[in-house]
Each structure stands twice: as C-alpha cells, then as structure tokens.
Design a protein around this motif. Structure first.
Motif, PDB file in Angstrom:
ATOM      1  N   THR A 108      36.068  13.262  49.133  1.00 49.55           N
ATOM      2  CA  THR A 108      37.262  12.178  49.451  1.00 49.55           C
ATOM      3  C   THR A 108      37.666  11.961  47.917  1.00 49.55           C
ATOM      4  O   THR A 108      38.277  10.854  47.764  1.00 49.55           O
ATOM      5  N   VAL A 109      37.322  12.645  47.001  1.00 50.84           N
ATOM      6  CA  VAL A 109      37.464  12.312  45.327  1.00 50.84           C
ATOM      7  C   VAL A 109      38.676  12.768  44.987  1.00 50.84           C
ATOM      8  O   VAL A 109      39.384  13.888  45.593  1.00 50.84           O
ATOM      9  N   ASN A 110      39.527  12.085  44.264  1.00 56.06           N
ATOM     10  CA  ASN A 110      40.709  12.404  43.765  1.00 56.06           C
ATOM     11  C   ASN A 110      40.738  13.531  43.145  1.00 56.06           C
ATOM     12  O   ASN A 110      40.137  13.659  41.975  1.00 56.06           O
ATOM     13  N   VAL A 111      41.761  14.575  43.253  1.00 55.69           N
ATOM     14  CA  VAL A 111      41.819  15.648  42.212  1.00 55.69           C
ATOM     15  C   VAL A 111      43.024  14.699  41.074  1.00 55.69           C
ATOM     16  O   VAL A 111      43.903  14.198  41.391  1.00 55.69           O
ATOM     17  N   LEU A 112      42.503  15.194  39.948  1.00 57.31           N
ATOM     18  CA  LEU A 112      43.499  14.650  38.808  1.00 57.31           C
ATOM     19  C   LEU A 112      44.901  15.330  38.636  1.00 57.31           C
ATOM     20  O   LEU A 112      44.759  16.754  38.674  1.00 57.31           O
ATOM     21  N   PRO A 113      45.906  14.856  38.289  1.00 49.84           N
ATOM     22  CA  PRO A 113      46.752  15.414  37.798  1.00 49.84           C
ATOM     23  C   PRO A 113      46.775  16.343  36.416  1.00 49.84           C
ATOM     24  O   PRO A 113      45.830  15.888  35.639  1.00 49.84           O
ATOM     25  N   THR A 171      29.910   2.635  42.244  1.00 47.03           N
ATOM     26  CA  THR A 171      30.410   3.699  42.743  1.00 47.03           C
ATOM     27  C   THR A 171      31.741   3.455  42.526  1.00 47.03           C
ATOM     28  O   THR A 171      32.383   2.378  42.918  1.00 47.03           O
ATOM     29  N   LEU A 172      32.549   4.140  41.714  1.00 41.16           N
ATOM     30  CA  LEU A 172      34.028   4.314  41.273  1.00 41.16           C
ATOM     31  C   LEU A 172      34.905   5.413  42.220  1.00 41.16           C
ATOM     32  O   LEU A 172      34.157   6.557  42.191  1.00 41.16           O
ATOM     33  N   ARG A 173      35.864   5.107  42.824  1.00 38.91           N
ATOM     34  CA  ARG A 173      36.500   6.047  43.434  1.00 38.91           C
ATOM     35  C   ARG A 173      37.928   5.973  42.825  1.00 38.91           C
ATOM     36  O   ARG A 173      38.522   5.152  42.392  1.00 38.91           O
ATOM     37  N   GLY A 174      38.723   7.193  43.046  1.00 40.40           N
ATOM     38  CA  GLY A 174      40.201   6.983  42.354  1.00 40.40           C
ATOM     39  C   GLY A 174      39.975   8.412  41.532  1.00 40.40           C
ATOM     40  O   GLY A 174      39.318   9.335  41.791  1.00 40.40           O
ATOM     41  N   ALA A 175      40.986   8.423  40.489  1.00 34.57           N
ATOM     42  CA  ALA A 175      41.078   9.509  39.598  1.00 34.57           C
ATOM     43  C   ALA A 175      40.127   9.246  38.414  1.00 34.57           C
ATOM     44  O   ALA A 175      40.188   8.760  37.597  1.00 34.57           O
ATOM     45  N   ALA A 183      52.164  15.296  53.006  1.00 36.56           N
ATOM     46  CA  ALA A 183      50.878  14.367  52.499  1.00 36.56           C
ATOM     47  C   ALA A 183      49.982  14.177  53.675  1.00 36.56           C
ATOM     48  O   ALA A 183      50.153  14.493  54.816  1.00 36.56           O
ATOM     49  N   ILE A 184      48.719  13.887  53.147  1.00 37.54           N
ATOM     50  CA  ILE A 184      47.463  13.484  54.257  1.00 37.54           C
ATOM     51  C   ILE A 184      46.964  12.408  53.901  1.00 37.54           C
ATOM     52  O   ILE A 184      47.116  11.644  52.928  1.00 37.54           O
ATOM     53  N   GLY A 185      46.639  11.799  55.195  1.00 36.50           N
ATOM     54  CA  GLY A 185      45.826  10.510  55.182  1.00 36.50           C
ATOM     55  C   GLY A 185      44.299  10.729  55.179  1.00 36.50           C
ATOM     56  O   GLY A 185      43.949  11.055  56.289  1.00 36.50           O
ATOM     57  N   VAL A 186      43.671  10.025  54.145  1.00 37.00           N
ATOM     58  CA  VAL A 186      42.194  10.476  54.053  1.00 37.00           C
ATOM     59  C   VAL A 186      41.836   8.875  53.745  1.00 37.00           C
ATOM     60  O   VAL A 186      42.189   8.380  52.565  1.00 37.00           O
ATOM     61  N   GLY A 187      41.223   8.212  54.735  1.00 37.80           N
ATOM     62  CA  GLY A 187      40.865   6.964  54.726  1.00 37.80           C
ATOM     63  C   GLY A 187      41.923   5.919  54.377  1.00 37.80           C
ATOM     64  O   GLY A 187      42.727   5.789  55.213  1.00 37.80           O
ATOM     65  N   ARG A 188      41.941   5.267  53.104  1.00 35.38           N
ATOM     66  CA  ARG A 188      42.705   4.168  52.872  1.00 35.38           C
ATOM     67  C   ARG A 188      43.775   4.965  51.764  1.00 35.38           C
ATOM     68  O   ARG A 188      44.568   4.154  51.337  1.00 35.38           O
ATOM     69  N   ASP A 189      43.582   6.103  51.509  1.00 32.90           N
ATOM     70  CA  ASP A 189      44.524   6.806  50.634  1.00 32.90           C
ATOM     71  C   ASP A 189      45.531   7.929  51.336  1.00 32.90           C
ATOM     72  O   ASP A 189      45.136   8.511  52.324  1.00 32.90           O
ATOM     73  N   ALA A 234      51.165  14.043  40.853  1.00 33.79           N
ATOM     74  CA  ALA A 234      50.652  14.657  42.019  1.00 33.79           C
ATOM     75  C   ALA A 234      49.174  15.355  41.554  1.00 33.79           C
ATOM     76  O   ALA A 234      48.971  15.708  40.486  1.00 33.79           O
ATOM     77  N   PRO A 235      48.148  15.327  42.253  1.00 32.75           N
ATOM     78  CA  PRO A 235      48.194  14.615  43.598  1.00 32.75           C
ATOM     79  C   PRO A 235      47.526  13.454  44.025  1.00 32.75           C
ATOM     80  O   PRO A 235      46.977  12.982  44.864  1.00 32.75           O
ATOM     81  N   LEU A 236      47.737  12.650  43.017  1.00 34.84           N
ATOM     82  CA  LEU A 236      47.222  11.144  42.795  1.00 34.84           C
ATOM     83  C   LEU A 236      47.613  10.429  44.127  1.00 34.84           C
ATOM     84  O   LEU A 236      48.629  10.447  44.737  1.00 34.84           O
ATOM     85  N   GLY A 237      46.549   9.836  44.626  1.00 39.53           N
ATOM     86  CA  GLY A 237      46.801   9.011  46.049  1.00 39.53           C
ATOM     87  C   GLY A 237      47.535   7.752  45.928  1.00 39.53           C
ATOM     88  O   GLY A 237      47.368   7.123  44.902  1.00 39.53           O
ATOM     89  N   ILE A 238      48.138   7.324  46.670  1.00 34.95           N
ATOM     90  CA  ILE A 238      48.871   5.927  47.129  1.00 34.95           C
ATOM     91  C   ILE A 238      47.517   5.332  47.816  1.00 34.95           C
ATOM     92  O   ILE A 238      47.466   5.565  49.178  1.00 34.95           O
ATOM     93  N   HIS A 239      47.348   4.137  47.412  1.00 36.94           N
ATOM     94  CA  HIS A 239      46.247   3.484  48.259  1.00 36.94           C
ATOM     95  C   HIS A 239      46.992   2.404  48.987  1.00 36.94           C
ATOM     96  O   HIS A 239      47.695   1.569  48.761  1.00 36.94           O
TER      97      HIS A 239
END
Ligand SMILES: [Zn+2]
Ligand SMILES: [Zn+2]
Ligand SMILES: [Zn+2]
Length: 752
Positions: free
Chosen positions: A105-110, A15-19, A412-418, A387-392
C-alpha cells in the motif's frame, strides 16, 4: 496528531504513509536520530516508512516535530501513526533492510527533476560525473518510469542490470551520503550510456531536422521552435494539424525573454515535477516576432513552456541554447514510444535523427501540463512528476478499478482511503491507444498487487472503456459522466456536506440518453465521518435549454453545425452568413442545405444541453472558429479573443435559455460590435447564470468541474463572483477539470 509527553526513557513507533520511499527519507531519519543521540531503527516496509526511536520523552517529541519540519522536500506524508512502546535499551540507530511481507500500500513516487546538487556536479569538470547524462540522487531522478515492482529497491527497477562500481556502491551504502539507497545511482563507469552524441543531435536540430530523444517517460520529438518550416514538417509527419506544441527553454532567463512569468510560475517551472507550464507569451502578433515560429501554438493564448528536467536535457540544452519543441514521440492518437527497437520502427517516418540510451523505461509517461488558476497550480494533464501520487479521499473505498472516460483517459484504483490515478493515457480512438489503456490497467493493478472487486465506468454504452468494463466479468457500476466530474472535484478538495455541483463540458452521456454538458446538481455529499446520507445523492436542478445537434458526434468537430441549429431555433432558418461559407470544409452550400433539411425534419438530430457546444456556436457566429481541429479549440479561441478587455456587460441567459443570447450575438455582429466585446459578454452571461442558480439553490459550497472550466477567464470570474456573494468555491488543482479527472470521480462514486 500531537504526541503527548510521557515520563523517562520511552520508545516511540512512527509509521508514515504517502510518498516516503525513494526520497532520501531513511538517511534523513538516520542523520536526525544520530544528531539527537537517539537510538532505534528505520525501515521501508510495504506498509510505509517505519521508525522506532528511543530516548527521553521530551527528546522524542522534539524528534517527531523535526521529522515533520525538516523531512525531504520530495516526500508527501498522507498518514501518520504513533504508538508508544516499552524501551528496549537500544544503544545505536540503524537502517534495517526493507521488509517485503505485508500488503503493498506504499505510494510509488513520481519522477523528479534533476536537483541543484546534481546539476552542479554535471557541469563541474572536476567531478567524476561531469557531463554524465544519467546522474541522480535520492532527491532527484527517475522513479515511476523505472520501477517494475515495489518496494522501491534497485532489484525492482530497470537499474537491476547495471552493477554498481565500488565508488557508487560506497555512496549507495553510506547513510551520510546524498546517494544513500538512491536506486538509480550510476556513473560513467557502471551506469547507462548514450547511444550517439549530443553534439550530433544538436547539429541535426540546427539543420531543422526532427530528433527523437529517449527521455524519462518515453521518446520525445524535438525540433527547433524558431524554424517554421521544421515545425510544419513535424506537424505533417505527426498528423497534428493545429494543436499547440510545448517548448523546452534552455533556461529560465531565456524563457523570460519570450514569456511573462510570475513568481508562482517560476516556482512551478522549477518544481520537482517540472511540468509544462502554460505561460503568457510576451508578443502575440506574428509579425512583431517572438522568435518562436508562429505555427508552434498560434491558436492558443498561451505558450507551453518547460525547463530541462533530466541531466540529458540539461546537456542538450546547454549545447543548443535555443528553444526546442519537445512533444511526445508518437503519431497523434497513438501511445508514446518507450523502447529503442519500437521507437526506431514507429518513429522512422517522423524523426530524421535518433538519440537513445540503454536505460529501459517501464511505462510511458508524458510531460504534465499545468497552468496557474486562481493563484494556484491547476493540472490540465497529469503525468510525469505527479503520477501515480495518490489522492487522499478521507473515507474507505471498496476495491474499485475506475476505467475513466473516452477522451484524455486515465484509470484509477481505490486502495483504502487513497485513489491512485494512472498517468495520462490519451484518447481511446485507436487500437493502439486502447492497447495502452488495457496495459495501464494491468500495470497499475500489478504494481499495487491490487485485485479489483468492482469496476466503475462511464454510463456511455459505446465508450471503449465501458466495453472493457463489461467484458471484465466483474460487477460494473455505471457512473454518469457529469456527476463523476463534480465528484472528482469534491473528492480532491475533501468537500463535506451538501454542495452545488456545476458540471460543464463538451459531451457526456446523460441519464436521459441526451448529450449533456451544461448541468447543475444538488449533491448531498458526505459528512465529516465520510458517510453519505440515505437516498439520491445527485439531483439535477438546472441545465442549459436543450437544442438539437445535427449529425450528433459530427458536430463535436464541426462546431458550425451547433451555430446552424441555434440560429434555426431562434430565426426559423439556418444561416451563418457569408464568412462561414468561405471557410467551411467540403461544399458549403450542399452541407448547409443538408443541415437545414435535418433540422426542419428532425432527422439525425440529437438533443444536447452542452455548454461546450454553445461555445462552438458563438465562436462560429463571430467568425472566430468554424471547426474544432482538437478538443475545445473553438472555445479556447473565443476565450483568447477577450484578451485584456474587462467589462461587466453580459448577455441575458435567463435560466439557461440561450434564445435571447443568440439573438443578441447576431444583432451585435450585424451592428459591427468588436468580437472581443461579444466574447466577454458571452462569458459574463455564463458567469451570471452560475451565480443565479447558486443564489436559488441555497447551498453554501459550489464545485466547478468539467472541461469548460479549463477556461481561465470563466473559472476565475465565476469563482470571484461567487466568493463576493459569500459562497465557498472549489475548483480542480490535483486532477484535471477535463475528462482526465473522471476516473477519480468514478472511484469515489462507486461507494454510493
Ligand atoms: Zn540529485
Ligand atoms: Zn559507478
Ligand atoms: Zn467530460
């Protein structure tokens, strides 16, 4: 995590998370698995990209390695999870339909700049997309500005009303094709169309007219950057006095004719984010002529340059072949226009000509601004491409919504560790800007199905963002401005343990109600598990010697007021010399008399420890600038004065006491010392002070944040001086050092 080898036939779930969505990840996995003769499936789920892969264990390990090494360039993987399962005896590999169930919780890509393949097709007369302004593929094209909802699938984008023609559908459904599940896939038969001709727009530009172009993240205003009268007209109509404009160059070759460009800067210009990069212009003297009109960016040491990043821009620049100003389609302090009807109304007094199209834009996203600092990209305005890439951030956050500051606002919103940071929204000075701010909050929360349980805002009682937080009905955490600055920088650098936080900017509400901006904090920080120590996290261990700001906020624009105040303190009277009177707005004698009265009687004088205001004062005393026509202008001009001068000489600034420094500046000015040397001595004094505090604080790590650290000379000199003494220095790269980074700091501080 490394995968440990298991015997015989195995099944591995990755399972991969991020962009990882909208970047061609599934076709890549499909091709890799097929090539390696492995079976299983891949799917996009709202929890990330999931792969189940079956085969001999050593092959699976090899697959996992290649997955990491060869993955699509645009992907960003922040979390990897592995699980070994029992083999199922699958015989083929397939791409399964997206699963819509689990939490979002999936990143939306720029938005990504046009790739090389698509650019070649664009200019290939034999290609069916020859000169088609909306071509794209899984490696490029709009994302964030067209996505209405996630998962990122065509029915959830503004492309849903364009029905794929048979040729496009075949590409879209073929896992081996570059356009497999490219959601904005389109062609001249089935896709969006231009409303107007590129040739007509270019002709208008040649005539010096202002063209409103519907771009990727909203309308842009374009004008010939070589034509001073046209540039002046744009400034007047847009109500933008002196703030530098950015320029779009037809090509890298043309950009090189105007600017010094290092290899690292070339990479930034040509990156998928394709931001505005602040470059060193080749010739600074107006009369020697750079070809760029002097009023484009005359008060900046840099020229903001970008390359064409959408097919439409490529076609336009191919036709006009000269540098264009490309600036946000708005009046200053208002949000950027995105809809055609809206643009025609709002920009009618600015633009002479419109070039629009029928692909709707969901949300406004300005061009980002980046500059190389300490050899790395440093983002100064974070929007399109980032934007809106998350900062881990490496530790769990409460469901927090951070509403940012007042200037250069982001939320900004805090979702889990992002932490997901919105695009640059802007200064919340107007009703329209505050509307855009509220809309951006709704939008970000809706996109991630996020329900905040707590709001983090600035300590300033009068910020529009603070008012919004108070009216939200949710528990509010007030975060001190300068603490938020350093917390943001520490978070993006994943700093562990105690550190010295240096927080310097123009204005922020202090814990004692004074205007802070020259602060040093001892910060306890988090341990490797992300836990914070008990007790007070931030201790203010040093600050600039306070001085009075006559008229409070009025001094932010009128930097000469700070100069008057400091001279009053050291000499007992305020006197800025004749050159101030000549350049001062209004009635100088009356104004100075008024300020003198205020200072003598302490009327309407607000105490400050702001380094930004100290910059204003020195800029005024040296005759460099009396006013800030935009935030930080005087400081920028003072930095600019240093030019290529390099010296170790520094004024005394013992313990942050500006008394000796102000007297020395006045003496140097009287003695006719050249302004560049005065400017360098001043900057070096600030560097020495940072080193002095760091040496006594006894902390190995130093974090530099706040708008003052947009000053490259100061940041690089301070970092080098600290590093040479064994300190580890952290500066901003992913979020701006200015107030555009405040929301990240607020979000991470909400858990303290
Ligand atoms: Zn492409
Ligand atoms: Zn088509
Ligand atoms: Zn600030």
């Amino acid at each position: 995590m490394a995968v440990t080898a298991k015997p015989a036939l195995q099944r591995l779930r990755i399972t991969l998370r991020g962009a990882v969505q909208g970047v061609g990840f599934r076709p890549f996995v499909y091709r890799l698995a097929t090539e390696m003769s492995l079976s299983g499936w891949v799917l996009n789920s709202s929890a990330g990209l999931v792969v189940e892969i079956e085969g001999p264990s050593e092959q699976l390990t090899r697959f996992e390695q290649r997955l990491e090494q060869e993955r699509p360039k645009a992907s960003v993987v922040t979390v990897r999870e592995f699980a070994w399962l029992a083999a199922e005896g699958a015989t083929r590999f397939e791409i399964l339909a997206s699963d819509h169930d689990s939490g979002k919780t999936v990143n939306v890509l720029p938005d990504l700049a046009t790739c090389t393949d698509c650019r070649e097709e664009l200019f290939d007369p034999s290609n069916r997309r020859f000169e088609y302004p909306f071509t794209n593929c899984t490696n490029c094209g709009p994302r964030y500005t067209i996505v209405v909802d996630i998962p990122y699938d065509r029915p959830n984008t503004t492309m849903r009303d364009f029905v794929l023609c048979p040729s496009c559908r075949e590409e879209y459904e073929n896992p081996a094709n570059r356009r497999f599940h490219a959601q904005p896939n389109a062609c001249p038969v089935c896709g969006p169309r231009l409303d107007g001709a590129i040739e007509d727009a270019v002709e208008a530009l040649r005539q010096g007219e202002i063209v409103a172009l519907k771009g990727i993240g909203g309308f842009q205003l374009l004008v010939d950057a070589r034509n001073p009268a046209a540039v002046a007209r744009l400034r007047e109509r847009k109500h933008r006095e002196e703030k530098p404009f950015a320029v779009m160059m037809p090509s890298l070759e043309v950009a090189r004719a105007y600017c010094e460009i290092s290899q690292a800067e070339v990479e930034l210009l040509e990156s998928q984010a394709a931001p505005i990069v602040l470059l060193q212009p080749k010739l600074l003297h107006p009369k020697s002529g750079t070809g760029i009109a002097q009023n484009v960016a005359h008060c900046s040491p840099y020229l903001g340059v970008m390359l064409p990043y959408s097919p439409l821009h490529h076609l336009l620049m191919q036709e006009c072949r000269f540098p264009l100003i490309a600036t946000s389609g708005n009046r200053s302090d208002e949000p950027i226009a995105i809809a055609n009807e809206e643009a025609v109304v709002r920009l009618k007094d600015i633009a002479d000509h419109f070039l629009m199209h029928n692909r709707p834009i969901v949300r406004a996203c300005d061009d980002s601004v980046v500059r190389l600092t300490r050899g790395r990209a440093g983002i100064l305005r974070r929007a399109r491409g980032y934007a809106p890439l998350g900062i881990h951030v490496g530790h769990d956050l409460p469901p927090v919504l951070a509403v940012g500051g007042h200037l250069k606002n982001t939320v900004a919103i805090g979702v889990g560790r992002d932490v997901f940071l919105s695009q640059h929204i802007g200064d919340l000075e107007t009703v329209e800007a505050r509307g855009a701010f509220a809309k951006a909050i709704d939008d970000l929360c809706r996109l991630y199905s996020f329900k905040p349980e707590v709001i983090a805002c600035d300590l300033h009682p009068d910020y529009a963002s603070t008012h919004w937080a108070e009216k939200s009905g949710l528990p509010v955490i007030r975060v001190q401005h300068h603490q938020a600055h350093v917390a943001a920088c520490a978070a993006e650098n994943n700093v562990e343990g105690a550190y010295l936080g240096v927080s310097w900017d123009g204005t922020g509400y202090g814990l004692d109600g004074a205007i802070w901006g020259g602060e040093f904090f001892r910060v306890e920080g988090k341990n490797a598990e992300g836990n914070h120590a008990e007790g007070n996290q931030f201790t203010r261990i040093a600050h600039l010697r306070p001085f009075g700001l006559p008229g409070g906020d009025a001094a932010v624009r009128e930097g000469w007021r700070s100069a008057e105040s400091l001279m009053f303190e050291v000499a007992g009277q305020n006197s800025s010399g004749p050159d101030v009177e000549e350049q001062m707005p209004g009635n100088p004698r009356l104004d100075r008399a008024k300020i003198g009265y205020m200072l003598r009687h302490g009327v309407n004088v607000v105490p400050t420890t702001s380094v930004g205001r100290l910059f204003d004062a020195v800029a005024c005393m040296t005759g460099v600038a009396l006013l800030n026509r935009f935030e930080g202008q005087a400081a920028m001009l003072l930095e600019n004065e240093i030019g290529s001068l390099r010296t170790e000489q520094a004024y005394a600034l013992p313990g942050g006491d500006w008394g000796p420094l102000i007297l020395a500046v006045l003496a140097d000015k009287r003695a006719g010392v050249a302004v560049p040397l005065i400017a360098a001595r001043f900057h070096n004094a600030l560097v020495s002070w940072i080193v002095e505090v760091a040496a006594t604080a006894g902390l190995k790590q130093v974090v530099l944040s706040g708008g003052v650290f947009q000053n490259r000379y100061l940041t690089e000199r301070a970092a080098a001086a600290l590093e040479s003494r064994g300190f580890v220095v952290h500066t901003h790269h992913q979020v701006p050092p200015n107030d555009g980074g405040i929301a990240l700091g607020q979000a991470v501080m909400s858990m303290l």
